[in-house]
Design an enzyme around this catalytic site. Sequence first.
Site, PDB file in Angstrom:
ATOM      1  N   ASP A   1      -7.783  -1.978   5.874  1.00  0.00           N
ATOM      2  CA  ASP A   1      -7.601  -0.532   6.386  1.00  0.00           C
ATOM      3  C   ASP A   1      -8.211   0.321   5.296  1.00  0.00           C
ATOM      4  OD1 ASP A   1      -5.358  -1.196   5.145  1.00  0.00           O
ATOM      5  OD2 ASP A   1      -4.309   0.990   5.555  1.00  0.00           O
TER       6      ASP A   1
ATOM      7  N   ASP B   1      -7.191  -5.352  -5.606  1.00  0.00           N
ATOM      8  CA  ASP B   1      -7.153  -3.799  -5.318  1.00  0.00           C
ATOM      9  C   ASP B   1      -7.111  -2.914  -6.329  1.00  0.00           C
ATOM     10  OD1 ASP B   1      -7.281  -1.907  -3.115  1.00  0.00           O
ATOM     11  OD2 ASP B   1      -5.159  -2.079  -2.803  1.00  0.00           O
TER      12      ASP B   1
ATOM     13  N   GLU C   1      -2.185  -1.123   4.874  1.00  0.00           N
ATOM     14  CA  GLU C   1      -1.769  -0.857   3.490  1.00  0.00           C
ATOM     15  C   GLU C   1      -1.593   0.570   3.182  1.00  0.00           C
ATOM     16  OE1 GLU C   1      -2.103  -0.460  -1.122  1.00  0.00           O
ATOM     17  OE2 GLU C   1      -3.139   0.248   0.485  1.00  0.00           O
ATOM     18  N   GLU C   2      -2.707   1.375   3.864  1.00  0.00           N
ATOM     19  CA  GLU C   2      -2.633   2.624   3.297  1.00  0.00           C
ATOM     20  C   GLU C   2      -1.595   3.564   3.899  1.00  0.00           C
ATOM     21  OE1 GLU C   2      -4.394   3.843   1.145  1.00  0.00           O
ATOM     22  OE2 GLU C   2      -6.106   2.516   0.911  1.00  0.00           O
TER      23      GLU C   2
ATOM     24  N   HIS D   1      -6.679  -5.715   1.671  1.00  0.00           N
ATOM     25  CA  HIS D   1      -6.346  -4.784   2.725  1.00  0.00           C
ATOM     26  C   HIS D   1      -7.446  -4.273   3.646  1.00  0.00           C
ATOM     27  CE1 HIS D   1      -6.432  -0.757   1.375  1.00  0.00           C
ATOM     28  NE2 HIS D   1      -5.833  -1.311   0.157  1.00  0.00           N
TER      29      HIS D   1
HETATM   30 ZN   LIG Z   1      -6.048  -0.226  -1.664  1.00  0.00          ZN
END
Ligand SMILES: [Zn+2]
Length: 411
Positions: free
Chosen positions: A81, A199, A176-177, A79
């Site tokens: 973001d 991740d 994602e966050e 991701h």
């Molecule tokens: Zn992450």
Amino acid sequence: MRSVLDRFLHYVQFDTQSDEASSTYPSTATQLRLLDALATELRAMGAADVDLDSHGYVTATVPSTTTKAAVPTIGFIAHVDTSPEMPGASVKPIVHARYDGRDLVLPDDASAVLRAADIPALADRLGDDIVTASGTTLLGADNKAGVAEIMTAVEYLLAHPEIPHGAVRVAFTPDEEVGRGTLHFDVDRFGARYAYTMDGGSRGDVEYESFSADAMTVTFVGFNTHPGYAKGRMVNAIKAAAAFIDRLPKDTLSPESTDGYEGFVHPYTMQAGVDRTAVRFIVRDFDTTALKRKEDLLAALARQAAEAWPGTRVDLKVEEQYRNMREVLDRHPAVVEHAREAMRRLGIAVRERPIRGGTDGSKLSFMGLPTPNLFAGEHNFHSRLEWVSVQDMEAAVRVIVELAKVWEERT
Ligand SMILES: [Zn+2]
């Protein structure tokens, strides 16, 4: 070939903070700048099928080089973001060469210090080059380390068509966050049978168990009227809610009293008024049936509290958030087994621990794309003390390449 460090230092310059309060997708337009740059870079390296779709997802293919017909397409996902909890603009990354255990004092805030004594994972990385931010922002290693690793592996595989592998798909996702990373992810269109999110934290981490997660709202409904003339009439929902919160277990079942495989119930915000008071919970357990038992407990305690304050009513609402990916991955053991094998071949000690949270893989696995999470070298997520080891990022690049080979060989 561009190094993984070089890429990482470039990507962290992009402010890609996501925003929970936004109703657009992606939640912030700034994320699109990095997504667009990644698409451009993929095209320049000669990746196939490069696409930036209307939601901001970037996907591309490293075409198959094998003569075997049945090698499954595998995917790698990261991701772009960064967390809304900490500023992510004007990041000034610093490379601390050949870390020798010294205190890493971040220049823009002398109180921001990484100490080996406080951070065992850092003490493990003596001799590595450590990247941090400068003290006032996060670094963005979560998840730009993963982005840089996947991009570097793509470039490597494209430059080495003599390495036999099946088709490799990559995806870079926004938001994602803020829990929306997979909201518009089209698993069929992505076309991979199995995937890995890059991740995770320490070198060797293979994560295939996440929490199962629900949100629960417990609302007490009272009756409000002018307090000067309220005798025998007012029913104060705040007091019923306080009685409820006081009944919560004190030494168990909370984030502050659990670890490992223990779940919890966690009140994290409350909207309080005499007329109605709503308490928001997250409920977590590795076992989905145990989640339901935790919700039943909350419901019973809420009813007791409402009875203790006659005239209040209690409303309960449960929303599913995500489920333990292991329920899916246990049916596809090769996905995790091949990751272990790739690391073994590279001399990386495999570390398997349950994730006390969720990843995009938790959702993707239930959307039909079994997706465990592998280490990317990220540490101190969402903090101004975030750091990553350059050598861990390089190791993650090798893992991606090796995994593509293992899938081909084992088919
Ligand atoms: Zn992450």
